[in-house]
Design a protein around this motif. Structure first.
Motif, mmCIF file in Angstrom:
data_model
loop_
_atom_site.group_PDB
_atom_site.id
_atom_site.type_symbol
_atom_site.label_atom_id
_atom_site.label_comp_id
_atom_site.label_asym_id
_atom_site.label_seq_id
_atom_site.Cartn_x
_atom_site.Cartn_y
_atom_site.Cartn_z
ATOM 1 N N MET A 166 -3.429 -2.030 1.031
ATOM 2 C CA MET A 166 -4.133 -3.094 1.721
ATOM 3 C C MET A 166 -5.306 -2.511 2.508
ATOM 4 N N ALA A 167 -6.327 -3.298 2.708
ATOM 5 C CA ALA A 167 -7.542 -2.854 3.388
ATOM 6 C C ALA A 167 -7.314 -2.665 4.882
ATOM 7 N N LEU A 168 -8.153 -1.828 5.467
ATOM 8 C CA LEU A 168 -8.156 -1.651 6.915
ATOM 9 C C LEU A 168 -8.880 -2.823 7.557
ATOM 10 N N THR A 169 -8.343 -3.313 8.652
ATOM 11 C CA THR A 169 -8.982 -4.389 9.413
ATOM 12 C C THR A 169 -9.064 -3.966 10.876
ATOM 13 N N ILE A 170 -10.037 -4.508 11.579
ATOM 14 C CA ILE A 170 -10.173 -4.249 13.012
ATOM 15 C C ILE A 170 -9.507 -5.396 13.763
ATOM 16 N N HIS A 171 -8.605 -5.052 14.652
ATOM 17 C CA HIS A 171 -7.883 -6.028 15.458
ATOM 18 C C HIS A 171 -8.240 -5.804 16.925
ATOM 19 N N ASP B 220 -1.727 -2.631 6.765
ATOM 20 C CA ASP B 220 -0.347 -3.108 6.582
ATOM 21 C C ASP B 220 0.394 -3.176 7.920
ATOM 22 N N GLY B 221 -0.318 -3.581 8.975
ATOM 23 C CA GLY B 221 0.288 -3.741 10.289
ATOM 24 C C GLY B 221 0.473 -2.452 11.068
ATOM 25 N N VAL B 222 0.073 -1.321 10.506
ATOM 26 C CA VAL B 222 0.243 -0.021 11.165
ATOM 27 C C VAL B 222 -1.098 0.422 11.761
ATOM 28 N N VAL B 223 -1.071 0.869 13.002
ATOM 29 C CA VAL B 223 -2.274 1.360 13.667
ATOM 30 C C VAL B 223 -2.719 2.655 12.993
ATOM 31 N N GLN B 224 -3.951 2.633 12.474
ATOM 32 C CA GLN B 224 -4.541 3.800 11.828
ATOM 33 C C GLN B 224 -5.732 4.340 12.600
ATOM 34 N N GLY B 225 -6.092 3.675 13.682
ATOM 35 C CA GLY B 225 -7.196 4.133 14.509
ATOM 36 C C GLY B 225 -7.305 3.275 15.747
ATOM 37 N N SER B 226 -8.023 3.798 16.740
ATOM 38 C CA SER B 226 -8.164 3.049 17.988
ATOM 39 C C SER B 226 -9.448 3.441 18.701
ATOM 40 N N ILE B 227 -9.857 2.554 19.602
ATOM 41 C CA ILE B 227 -10.953 2.808 20.530
ATOM 42 C C ILE B 227 -10.816 1.806 21.673
ATOM 43 N N LEU C 41 -15.678 5.003 27.401
ATOM 44 C CA LEU C 41 -15.148 4.938 26.041
ATOM 45 C C LEU C 41 -13.958 5.887 25.966
ATOM 46 N N ARG C 42 -12.816 5.376 25.481
ATOM 47 C CA ARG C 42 -11.582 6.173 25.488
ATOM 48 C C ARG C 42 -10.759 5.944 24.226
ATOM 49 N N TRP C 43 -9.845 6.858 23.982
ATOM 50 C CA TRP C 43 -8.814 6.788 22.931
ATOM 51 C C TRP C 43 -9.388 6.509 21.544
ATOM 52 N N PHE C 44 -10.498 7.161 21.231
ATOM 53 C CA PHE C 44 -11.129 7.014 19.919
ATOM 54 C C PHE C 44 -10.505 8.031 18.967
ATOM 55 N N ILE C 45 -9.810 7.511 17.962
ATOM 56 C CA ILE C 45 -9.108 8.373 17.008
ATOM 57 C C ILE C 45 -8.896 7.595 15.716
ATOM 58 N N THR C 46 -8.834 8.312 14.620
ATOM 59 C CA THR C 46 -8.411 7.716 13.345
ATOM 60 C C THR C 46 -7.345 8.618 12.741
ATOM 61 N N SER C 47 -6.504 8.042 11.917
ATOM 62 C CA SER C 47 -5.437 8.807 11.281
ATOM 63 C C SER C 47 -6.013 9.745 10.229
ATOM 64 N N ASP C 48 -5.254 10.777 9.887
ATOM 65 C CA ASP C 48 -5.663 11.688 8.821
ATOM 66 C C ASP C 48 -5.922 10.915 7.531
ATOM 67 N N ALA C 49 -5.101 9.911 7.251
ATOM 68 C CA ALA C 49 -5.213 9.143 6.005
ATOM 69 C C ALA C 49 -6.498 8.328 5.927
ATOM 70 N N THR C 50 -7.067 7.960 7.073
ATOM 71 C CA THR C 50 -8.264 7.102 7.059
ATOM 72 C C THR C 50 -9.533 7.827 7.481
ATOM 73 N N ARG C 51 -9.391 9.063 7.969
ATOM 74 C CA ARG C 51 -10.573 9.811 8.410
ATOM 75 C C ARG C 51 -11.531 9.969 7.238
ATOM 76 N N GLY C 52 -12.804 9.676 7.458
ATOM 77 C CA GLY C 52 -13.811 9.763 6.407
ATOM 78 C C GLY C 52 -14.009 8.472 5.636
ATOM 79 N N SER C 53 -13.246 7.441 5.965
ATOM 80 C CA SER C 53 -13.329 6.159 5.253
ATOM 81 C C SER C 53 -14.396 5.224 5.834
ATOM 82 N N GLY C 54 -14.958 5.580 6.982
ATOM 83 C CA GLY C 54 -15.913 4.714 7.658
ATOM 84 C C GLY C 54 -15.286 3.873 8.751
ATOM 85 N N ILE C 55 -13.972 3.950 8.909
ATOM 86 C CA ILE C 55 -13.312 3.120 9.921
ATOM 87 C C ILE C 55 -13.674 3.574 11.340
#
Length: 164
Positions: free
Chosen positions: A1-6, A63-70, A84-98
Motif C-alpha cells: 500500500m502507498a505511503l500517506t501523510i497523516h 498500512d497503518g504503520v508509522v514509517q516517518g514523522s516530523i 522542527l523536531r522528530w524528523f525521521i523515516t524508516s529504513d524501508a522508506t528512506r529514499g522514496s521521497g517521503i
C-alpha cells in the motif's frame, strides 16, 4: 500500500518514532538508551501539550504503520522561532521521497502560521537530511561539540528565516 501523510496523533506513534530514531542512530553513531528515552519523553510531552493552533505533527503511514514523522513545536515561536523536531523515516522508506513530503508539509504549515523563523538541531554527517534542509531554505547558523544525545557529535543548528 502507498505511503500517506497523516496529520495529528496516531495510537502507538510515540513508541514507533522512538524506535525509528533508536534503530537508525544506534548503528550510525552509537546512541543508546539515553537517546531513545529522550526522544520518547520529548515526543510524549509534546503530544500532551499539543495545540493545533500553533503546533504541527505529521506521520508517514503505510498500512497503518508509522514509517516517518516530523513535528513543528510552536510553543516558543515568539522568543526562539518554531522548532522542527522528530524528523525521521524508516529504513524501508528512506529514499522514496517521503522525507521530502514530510518536510514540505511542515514548511507549508509554518508559512500558513506566518512563522518567520524555523530552526532545528541535528549533527554533522547526515548528508541526505542536510540536503533536504538546505533545499527548503535552511542554513547552518551554529556548530558546537556536544553530548546531549548520548554520544559525542558535532551538533549543528540550522535556521530558516522568511519574511512574514
Amino acid at each position: 500500500m502507498a505511503l500517506t501523510i497523516h496529520a495529528g496523533y496516531v495510537p502507538g506513534c510515540i513508541g514507533r518514532v522512538a524506535e525509528l530514531h533508536a534503530r537508525y542512530y544506534h548503528p550510525l553513531v552509537g546512541f543508546g538508551l539515553p537517546f531513545e528515552a529522550q526522544v520518547a519523553r520529548g515526543l510524549a510531552d509534546f503530544c500532551e501539550r499539543f495545540d493545533a493552533q500553533r503546533d504541527g505533527l505529521w506521520f508517514a503511514l503505510q498500512d497503518g504503520v508509522v514509517q516517518g514523522s516530523i513535528a513543528i513545536d510552536g510553543s516558543h515561536v515568539e522568543e526562539d522561532g518554531a522548532h522542527l523536531r522528530w524528523f525521521i523515516t524508516s529504513d524501508a522508506t528512506r529514499g522514496s521521497g517521503i522525507g521530502q513530503q514530510l518536510l514540505a508539509t511542515a514548511m507549508d504549515f509554518c508559512a500558513a502560521q506566518n512563522y518567520s523563523r524555523v530552526y532545528l538541531w541535528t549533527f554533522e554527517g547526515l548528508a541526505a537530511a542536510r540536503h533536504l534542509y538546505q533545499k527548503h531554505g535552511f542554513a547552518l547558523v551554529h556548530q558546537q561539540a556536544g553530548t546531549q544525545w548520548g554520544g559525542e557529535v558535532r551538533e549543528q543548528k540550522f535556521e530558516r528565516r522568511s519574511p512574514v
